[in-house]
Design a protein around this motif. Structure first.
Motif, short mmCIF file in Angstrom:
data_model
loop_
_atom_site.label_atom_id
_atom_site.label_comp_id
_atom_site.label_asym_id
_atom_site.label_seq_id
_atom_site.Cartn_x
_atom_site.Cartn_y
_atom_site.Cartn_z
N ARG A 157 1.10 -2.82 -1.19
CA ARG A 157 1.69 -3.77 -0.77
C ARG A 157 0.58 -4.50 0.34
O ARG A 157 0.56 -5.86 0.47
CB ARG A 157 3.08 -3.81 -0.24
CG ARG A 157 4.03 -3.70 -1.24
CD ARG A 157 5.60 -3.92 -0.75
NE ARG A 157 5.86 -2.90 0.09
CZ ARG A 157 6.39 -1.55 0.11
NH1 ARG A 157 6.42 -1.16 -1.05
NH2 ARG A 157 6.55 -1.01 0.90
N SER A 158 0.18 -3.77 1.18
CA SER A 158 -0.82 -4.13 2.49
C SER A 158 -1.90 -4.82 1.85
O SER A 158 -2.37 -5.88 2.20
CB SER A 158 -0.87 -3.11 3.25
OG SER A 158 0.22 -2.69 4.06
N LEU A 159 -2.48 -4.05 0.76
CA LEU A 159 -3.70 -4.61 0.20
C LEU A 159 -3.40 -5.84 -0.50
O LEU A 159 -4.30 -6.76 -0.45
CB LEU A 159 -4.33 -3.62 -0.69
CG LEU A 159 -4.81 -2.47 -0.01
CD1 LEU A 159 -5.40 -1.25 -0.97
CD2 LEU A 159 -6.11 -2.70 0.94
N GLY A 160 -2.38 -5.94 -1.33
CA GLY A 160 -1.92 -7.16 -1.92
C GLY A 160 -2.06 -8.48 -1.10
O GLY A 160 -2.07 -9.41 -1.32
N ARG A 161 -1.28 -8.23 0.25
CA ARG A 161 -1.32 -9.36 0.96
C ARG A 161 -2.72 -9.96 1.48
O ARG A 161 -3.03 -10.93 2.03
CB ARG A 161 -0.64 -9.00 2.26
CG ARG A 161 1.05 -8.83 2.14
CD ARG A 161 1.72 -8.90 3.21
NE ARG A 161 1.60 -7.51 4.06
CZ ARG A 161 2.47 -6.31 3.71
NH1 ARG A 161 3.24 -6.45 2.83
NH2 ARG A 161 2.07 -5.29 4.49
N ARG A 162 -3.75 -8.92 1.25
CA ARG A 162 -5.03 -9.29 1.55
C ARG A 162 -5.88 -9.64 0.58
O ARG A 162 -7.10 -9.89 0.53
CB ARG A 162 -5.88 -8.21 2.02
CG ARG A 162 -5.19 -7.65 3.58
CD ARG A 162 -5.52 -6.41 4.04
NE ARG A 162 -5.21 -6.17 5.48
CZ ARG A 162 -4.04 -5.89 5.88
NH1 ARG A 162 -3.04 -5.67 4.88
NH2 ARG A 162 -3.79 -5.42 7.01
N GLY A 163 -5.21 -10.16 -0.93
CA GLY A 163 -5.56 -10.52 -1.98
C GLY A 163 -6.28 -9.40 -2.76
O GLY A 163 -6.87 -9.66 -3.54
N ILE A 164 -5.97 -8.27 -2.57
CA ILE A 164 -6.48 -7.01 -3.50
C ILE A 164 -5.35 -6.59 -4.38
O ILE A 164 -4.43 -6.02 -3.98
CB ILE A 164 -7.09 -5.98 -2.50
CG1 ILE A 164 -8.08 -6.45 -1.73
CG2 ILE A 164 -7.49 -5.11 -3.35
CD1 ILE A 164 -8.45 -5.40 -0.66
N HIS A 165 -5.55 -6.72 -5.56
CA HIS A 165 -4.81 -6.28 -6.76
C HIS A 165 -4.95 -4.68 -6.99
O HIS A 165 -6.08 -4.17 -6.79
CB HIS A 165 -4.93 -6.91 -7.88
CG HIS A 165 -4.38 -6.26 -9.32
ND1 HIS A 165 -2.96 -6.51 -9.50
CD2 HIS A 165 -4.83 -5.40 -10.20
CE1 HIS A 165 -2.67 -5.80 -10.33
NE2 HIS A 165 -3.57 -5.15 -10.97
N THR A 166 -3.71 -3.86 -6.93
CA THR A 166 -3.75 -2.55 -6.95
C THR A 166 -3.14 -1.98 -8.00
O THR A 166 -1.89 -2.55 -8.52
CB THR A 166 -3.33 -1.97 -5.77
OG1 THR A 166 -1.94 -2.33 -5.52
CG2 THR A 166 -4.25 -2.31 -4.50
#
Length: 176
Positions: free
Chosen positions: A21-30
């Motif tokens: 979720r934290s990476l998603g908020r930074r535009g990184i799909h995981t």
């Protein structure tokens, strides 16, 4: 430009999902895997260019998975995360192809920085493990060599069995 895609491999579902979720908020799909089989499936079929791999996957070493991941995806950058850091495992990880090795606890920004080191931000550099962390890793290694036998491990460490039991109990409460 397409958004970056990462593969997160960690048996701690809460940590992995929070990090995703934290990476998603930074535009990184995981994509998240909690076990080696799912990790290999996602690595084979996915588009991830970066991977965050936990060193301890339900008691097994993530370093065993590292060469398999890189064999399937030689272009993938792999960063090792661990709660039990040591110089020996860091060197081993780097020799096997990891781009970096970070000790938990870490933030999403520190993980991103682990892939893109910025020498002007020294607070994000990996800290060497403490003496306690090195001792814990050594105890775990000797314990594994003796198949979890506390008495045999204590003898090998030249330590009283009750002292070893206290250290194991104290550390498990400290990590929770």
């Amino acid at each position: 430009m397409t958004e970056p895609s990462w593969l997160l491999i960690d048996d701690d579902e809460t940590f992995a999902n929070t990090l995703a979720r934290s990476l998603g908020r930074r535009g990184i799909h995981t994509e998240v895997a909690h076990d080696p089989a799912r990790a290999m499936e996602l690595a084979s079929s996915g588009t991830a260019t970066r991977c965050v791999l936990d060193l301890n996957l339900a008691g097994e070493s993530g370093l065993l998975l590292l060469p398999e991941l890189l064999a399937r995806r030689p272009d993938m950058e792999v960063l090792i995360l661990t709660g039990y850091g040591s110089i020996a495992t860091a060197v081993q990880a780097m020799r096997q192809g990891a781009v970096n090795y970070l000790c938990k606890p870490v933030t999403a920004d520190q993980i991103i920085e682990g892939f893109e080191p910025d020498l002007h931000r020294p607070e994000l550099r990996t800290q060497p493990p403490s003496v306690e962390e090195l001792e814990w890793e050594h105890i775990q290694r000797v314990l594994a060599e003796h198949d979890g036998n506390i008495s045999a491990t204590a003898r090998a460490l030249n330590m009283h069995r009750r002292t070893l039991q206290r250290k194991l109990g104290k550390h498990s409460r400290w990590r929770e």
